[in-house]
Structure formats: C-alpha cells, structure tokens
Design a protein around this motif. Structure first.
Motif, PDB file in Angstrom:
ATOM      1  N   ALA A 168      -1.568  -0.535  -1.876  1.00  0.00           N
ATOM      2  CA  ALA A 168      -1.484   0.911  -1.666  1.00  0.00           C
ATOM      3  C   ALA A 168      -0.089   1.445  -1.970  1.00  0.00           C
ATOM      4  O   ALA A 168       0.065   2.590  -2.404  1.00  0.00           O
ATOM      5  CB  ALA A 168      -1.874   1.250  -0.231  1.00  0.00           C
ATOM      6  N   LEU A 169       0.950   0.635  -1.751  1.00  0.00           N
ATOM      7  CA  LEU A 169       2.328   1.081  -1.967  1.00  0.00           C
ATOM      8  C   LEU A 169       2.845   0.743  -3.358  1.00  0.00           C
ATOM      9  O   LEU A 169       3.844   1.325  -3.800  1.00  0.00           O
ATOM     10  CB  LEU A 169       3.248   0.436  -0.922  1.00  0.00           C
ATOM     11  N   LEU A 170       2.189  -0.197  -4.041  1.00  0.00           N
ATOM     12  CA  LEU A 170       2.720  -0.685  -5.314  1.00  0.00           C
ATOM     13  C   LEU A 170       2.845   0.396  -6.380  1.00  0.00           C
ATOM     14  O   LEU A 170       3.890   0.475  -7.047  1.00  0.00           O
ATOM     15  CB  LEU A 170       1.830  -1.835  -5.822  1.00  0.00           C
ATOM     16  N   PRO A 171       1.833   1.255  -6.631  1.00  0.00           N
ATOM     17  CA  PRO A 171       1.990   2.255  -7.698  1.00  0.00           C
ATOM     18  C   PRO A 171       3.178   3.186  -7.482  1.00  0.00           C
ATOM     19  O   PRO A 171       3.929   3.457  -8.423  1.00  0.00           O
ATOM     20  CB  PRO A 171       0.663   3.029  -7.647  1.00  0.00           C
ATOM     21  N   LEU A 172       3.357   3.674  -6.242  1.00  0.00           N
ATOM     22  CA  LEU A 172       4.459   4.592  -5.972  1.00  0.00           C
ATOM     23  C   LEU A 172       5.795   3.890  -6.140  1.00  0.00           C
ATOM     24  O   LEU A 172       6.719   4.430  -6.765  1.00  0.00           O
ATOM     25  CB  LEU A 172       4.334   5.148  -4.561  1.00  0.00           C
ATOM     26  N   ALA A 173       5.927   2.678  -5.610  1.00  0.00           N
ATOM     27  CA  ALA A 173       7.189   1.953  -5.711  1.00  0.00           C
ATOM     28  C   ALA A 173       7.510   1.605  -7.154  1.00  0.00           C
ATOM     29  O   ALA A 173       8.652   1.755  -7.608  1.00  0.00           O
ATOM     30  CB  ALA A 173       7.122   0.685  -4.858  1.00  0.00           C
ATOM     31  N   THR A 174       6.508   1.152  -7.903  1.00  0.00           N
ATOM     32  CA  THR A 174       6.738   0.778  -9.302  1.00  0.00           C
ATOM     33  C   THR A 174       7.149   1.981 -10.136  1.00  0.00           C
ATOM     34  O   THR A 174       8.091   1.903 -10.941  1.00  0.00           O
ATOM     35  CB  THR A 174       5.459   0.154  -9.890  1.00  0.00           C
ATOM     36  N   LEU A 216      -2.595  -7.464   4.484  1.00  0.00           N
ATOM     37  CA  LEU A 216      -1.273  -7.146   3.936  1.00  0.00           C
ATOM     38  C   LEU A 216      -1.329  -6.941   2.431  1.00  0.00           C
ATOM     39  O   LEU A 216      -0.545  -6.159   1.877  1.00  0.00           O
ATOM     40  CB  LEU A 216      -0.285  -8.264   4.283  1.00  0.00           C
ATOM     41  N   ILE A 217      -2.253  -7.642   1.766  1.00  0.00           N
ATOM     42  CA  ILE A 217      -2.411  -7.455   0.322  1.00  0.00           C
ATOM     43  C   ILE A 217      -2.914  -6.045   0.028  1.00  0.00           C
ATOM     44  O   ILE A 217      -2.465  -5.386  -0.916  1.00  0.00           O
ATOM     45  CB  ILE A 217      -3.375  -8.503  -0.252  1.00  0.00           C
ATOM     46  N   TYR A 218      -3.844  -5.562   0.851  1.00  0.00           N
ATOM     47  CA  TYR A 218      -4.330  -4.192   0.679  1.00  0.00           C
ATOM     48  C   TYR A 218      -3.199  -3.181   0.885  1.00  0.00           C
ATOM     49  O   TYR A 218      -3.088  -2.195   0.149  1.00  0.00           O
ATOM     50  CB  TYR A 218      -5.457  -3.904   1.665  1.00  0.00           C
ATOM     51  N   ALA A 219      -2.358  -3.413   1.901  1.00  0.00           N
ATOM     52  CA  ALA A 219      -1.231  -2.512   2.158  1.00  0.00           C
ATOM     53  C   ALA A 219      -0.245  -2.522   0.994  1.00  0.00           C
ATOM     54  O   ALA A 219       0.258  -1.468   0.583  1.00  0.00           O
ATOM     55  CB  ALA A 219      -0.536  -2.908   3.456  1.00  0.00           C
ATOM     56  N   ALA A 220       0.027  -3.708   0.459  1.00  0.00           N
ATOM     57  CA  ALA A 220       0.935  -3.796  -0.680  1.00  0.00           C
ATOM     58  C   ALA A 220       0.360  -3.091  -1.905  1.00  0.00           C
ATOM     59  O   ALA A 220       1.088  -2.414  -2.648  1.00  0.00           O
ATOM     60  CB  ALA A 220       1.222  -5.264  -1.004  1.00  0.00           C
ATOM     61  N   SER A 232      -2.828   5.032  -6.791  1.00  0.00           N
ATOM     62  CA  SER A 232      -2.200   5.590  -7.993  1.00  0.00           C
ATOM     63  C   SER A 232      -2.446   7.089  -8.088  1.00  0.00           C
ATOM     64  O   SER A 232      -1.540   7.864  -8.426  1.00  0.00           O
ATOM     65  CB  SER A 232      -2.750   4.881  -9.238  1.00  0.00           C
ATOM     66  N   ILE A 233      -3.684   7.510  -7.788  1.00  0.00           N
ATOM     67  CA  ILE A 233      -3.991   8.945  -7.815  1.00  0.00           C
ATOM     68  C   ILE A 233      -3.167   9.688  -6.771  1.00  0.00           C
ATOM     69  O   ILE A 233      -2.593  10.755  -7.052  1.00  0.00           O
ATOM     70  CB  ILE A 233      -5.497   9.150  -7.578  1.00  0.00           C
ATOM     71  N   ALA A 234      -3.090   9.139  -5.554  1.00  0.00           N
ATOM     72  CA  ALA A 234      -2.310   9.786  -4.493  1.00  0.00           C
ATOM     73  C   ALA A 234      -0.836   9.850  -4.863  1.00  0.00           C
ATOM     74  O   ALA A 234      -0.162  10.870  -4.626  1.00  0.00           O
ATOM     75  CB  ALA A 234      -2.499   9.036  -3.181  1.00  0.00           C
ATOM     76  N   ALA A 235      -0.307   8.777  -5.445  1.00  0.00           N
ATOM     77  CA  ALA A 235       1.099   8.765  -5.836  1.00  0.00           C
ATOM     78  C   ALA A 235       1.374   9.784  -6.935  1.00  0.00           C
ATOM     79  O   ALA A 235       2.401  10.476  -6.915  1.00  0.00           O
ATOM     80  CB  ALA A 235       1.495   7.363  -6.304  1.00  0.00           C
ATOM     81  N   PHE A 236       0.461   9.897  -7.894  1.00  0.00           N
ATOM     82  CA  PHE A 236       0.645  10.881  -8.965  1.00  0.00           C
ATOM     83  C   PHE A 236       0.684  12.293  -8.403  1.00  0.00           C
ATOM     84  O   PHE A 236       1.558  13.095  -8.760  1.00  0.00           O
ATOM     85  CB  PHE A 236      -0.475  10.748  -9.993  1.00  0.00           C
ATOM     86  N   MET A 249      -9.027  -3.294  -6.094  1.00  0.00           N
ATOM     87  CA  MET A 249      -8.847  -2.434  -7.252  1.00  0.00           C
ATOM     88  C   MET A 249      -9.145  -0.973  -6.912  1.00  0.00           C
ATOM     89  O   MET A 249      -8.484  -0.064  -7.431  1.00  0.00           O
ATOM     90  CB  MET A 249      -9.750  -2.899  -8.399  1.00  0.00           C
ATOM     91  N   ILE A 250     -10.130  -0.734  -6.049  1.00  0.00           N
ATOM     92  CA  ILE A 250     -10.399   0.644  -5.617  1.00  0.00           C
ATOM     93  C   ILE A 250      -9.178   1.213  -4.907  1.00  0.00           C
ATOM     94  O   ILE A 250      -8.783   2.374  -5.138  1.00  0.00           O
ATOM     95  CB  ILE A 250     -11.632   0.677  -4.697  1.00  0.00           C
ATOM     96  N   ILE A 251      -8.566   0.417  -4.044  1.00  0.00           N
ATOM     97  CA  ILE A 251      -7.363   0.876  -3.338  1.00  0.00           C
ATOM     98  C   ILE A 251      -6.245   1.155  -4.330  1.00  0.00           C
ATOM     99  O   ILE A 251      -5.517   2.150  -4.191  1.00  0.00           O
ATOM    100  CB  ILE A 251      -6.934  -0.180  -2.300  1.00  0.00           C
ATOM    101  N   CYS A 252      -6.092   0.309  -5.346  1.00  0.00           N
ATOM    102  CA  CYS A 252      -5.050   0.539  -6.353  1.00  0.00           C
ATOM    103  C   CYS A 252      -5.292   1.845  -7.113  1.00  0.00           C
ATOM    104  O   CYS A 252      -4.351   2.610  -7.367  1.00  0.00           O
ATOM    105  CB  CYS A 252      -5.002  -0.636  -7.325  1.00  0.00           C
ATOM    106  N   TRP A 253      -6.536   2.111  -7.470  1.00  0.00           N
ATOM    107  CA  TRP A 253      -6.849   3.367  -8.162  1.00  0.00           C
ATOM    108  C   TRP A 253      -6.543   4.571  -7.276  1.00  0.00           C
ATOM    109  O   TRP A 253      -5.884   5.533  -7.715  1.00  0.00           O
ATOM    110  CB  TRP A 253      -8.318   3.395  -8.585  1.00  0.00           C
TER     111      TRP A 253
END
Length: 321
Positions: A294-300, A288-292, A37-41, A30-34
């Motif tokens: 990290a990319l999920l917010p930008l891709a979504t 691989l889950i961590y890598a996914a 998301s901040i980096a993608a924004f 969840m930290i990686i997702c947050w």
C-alpha cells in the motif's frame, strides 16, 4: 513541480509495472497495489494543485528546497503572468475533472440502483430463498436449466443462483460457486470495480485509470477463486468452473461463474482462472506485505521525483553557470 512529477510517474509507469507482476503475485496483493497507486496519484495531483495555489511558499516546499533550489529560483524569476496562467490552467483542469467524476459517479450509481431495485422487486418474488445460517448474504434460487451464479452489491448483498448448479454440479462444486460469489460481496469487489470505472471515464488519458478496470476485473475473479478454494478446495473450484463452461457451451447470453461483466475478454479471464487453479497454490502474503504494497507506489514515486528534480537542478546549475 515535484508533486506533479511524482503523480505523472505513477500515472504512466505503474500500469506497466503492475501488469508485469500480475501473473505471479497474489491477486489480493495486486489489487492493493492498484488501489494504492490510484490513491497516491490522486493525492499527489491534488497536492500539486494546492501547492501551486498557495499564496506564499507552501509548507512542504522546504522539504525539497535543498534539492531543487536552482530550479526553483528559475521558476520564481518567471514573469508573473506565466505563473498565473499555469495556476489558472491547473485549477480549470481540477474543476473540470471533479465535475466529470461526479457526473460519472451519479450515472453509475443510478445504473446500479436500477439493477438492485429490479432484483428486489422481481427476483425476490419469483425466486426461492434458502436460509443459510453460516452466511449473511441470502441466496436467491431461480428455476433455470443452465448453471450460473452472480452477485449483486447492496445492503445486504445478494447471490443469485440457478437450480442448474444443483443439477449439473456436485454439492461441493455448487458450494464452491456460492463461496466464490460471497467472496465478491465480502471483499467489496463490486465497489472497487465501480470506482475504477468512474475514474476511467473521468480521465481516460491517464494510463493508470484507463487500464485499471480491465486489470482489476481479472484480479477480483482470481481473488474470489482463492477464497472459494480455501473454503472448499482448489480442485472443487476448478472442476466447478470447467463444468459450468462445458454445460453453457459458449452461450453468450449468460455469464460463467463469477462477476465478469466488466472483463474485456471473458474467455481470456476464464482461461487465466483455470490456469491459476490448476497450478500450485500460492502462499498467502503476511499482513506486513500488504501494508508495504500500500505504501510502495507513493514512496517509489516520491523518491523518483526527488531524484529527477535533483538531476534537473544540477543540470540547470551546471549550464547556467
């Protein structure tokens, strides 16, 4: 316009999605997702400003041109002064936020340096340092009756602990407390929280920024608990936290085990930690889950923005024709 829409989608919707899954997923995930998301924004927002200021058609414009040709044609037929005003406003906002970010970062850096210098000048003199060949972070022991510990970022990081830990806790419980604090330093939790705090002060109007400090302050505690539990055991971490809270007896002048100075509600944080520690241990996600994540917010956000722009384009073309 597509980039700005994608940034807006991340800034508004991601906090709700991340908070919804925060109780079930791995705290580090969840930290990686947050952070992703901040980096993608930030990336999408800056890209939108750069594309708007490009003297001709930006290189990436052809990527979405097939989707938004009708809408783009409407934009290009606007009066020149409309585009100039929009560009000027975007540039002003970018410069203004950059100035706020720099000022907030400097203030936070001065505050952290003041705390670090105090510990270097005072606590390193009155505290006892017990060498630990298995850790690169020195532990400063203070003669204080209450059991508590905290960590200070720096080069190297410091762990400050009281002799109350050795008085009221078993050796394995005290070791769990120290491992918890070392996990904060090793995972750079202090730096993560500092960045989130600066962004929240820079643009509090963005929900992703304003909610990040409170959410991540709980997640870093849960993550440090998991690290300490792997080094000792979940039972030791749970019993250590219970014992520390019991001995402190709700004393407001000291913190419980962990870096909780930025938590919005200390009792809620500790209750959450105890609940997670008493539950079944969650499996550690694969790399691989961590890598996914990290990319999920930008891709979504990119896919959602393209679909939204395609829908707007189709609606414009339909009604314009």
């Amino acid at each position: 316009m597509t980039l700005a829409l994608a940034a807006a989608l991340i800034g508004v919707t991601m906090p709700r999605l991340l908070t919804f899954h925060q109780t079930t997923a791995s705290p580090r995930l969840m930290i990686i997702c947050w952070l992703a998301s901040i980096a993608a924004f930030v990336f999408l927002a800056l890209s939108a400003v750069v594309v708007a200021a490009w003297p001709d058609h930006a290189p990436a414009e052809n990527v979405t041109d097939i989707w938004i040709r009708c809408l783009s044609s409407a934009q290009h037929t606007m009066s020149p002064w409309v585009s100039e005003i929009a560009l000027g406003a975007a540039s002003f906002v970018a410069v203004f936020l950059s100035g706020k970010f720099t000022a907030a970062g400097r203030r936070l850096h001065r505050s952290r340096m003041k705390v670090r210098n105090y510990h270097d000048d005072v606590l390193t003199v009155i505290a006892r340092i017990k060498p630990d060949p298995d850790s690169r972070y020195p532990v400063l022991w203070l003669d204080h009756p209450l059991p508590f510990a905290y960590s200070i970022a720096g080069s190297p990081g410091l762990v400050i602990a009281t002799e109350g830990l050795n008085t009221f806790l078993t050796p394995t419980e005290a070791a769990a407390v120290l491992e918890h604090e070392r996990a904060h330093l090793h995972s750079r939790h202090h730096d993560i929280l500092a960045i989130c705090a600066v962004l929240a002060r820079t643009a509090p109007i963005v929900p992703l920024f304003s909610r990040a400090p409170a959410a991540i302050s709980i997640l870093v505690e849960l993550d440090a608990d998991r690290v300490a539990a792997r080094k000792t055991s979940p039972a030791n971490v749970h019993s250590a936290l219970c014992r520390v809270l019991e001995v402190q007896g709700g004393e407001p002048s000291v913190e419980a085990m962990g870096y909780t100075s930025t938590a919005p509600d200390l009792k809620t944080t500790n209750d959450r930690r105890l609940h997670v520690l008493s539950a079944a241990t969650l499996p550690t996600p694969h790399h691989l889950i961590y890598a996914a994540a990290a990319l999920l917010p930008l891709a979504t956000a990119a896919i959602s923005a393209i679909v939204a722009m395609a829908t707007l384009s189709a609606a414009y073309c339909f009604f314009a024709s």
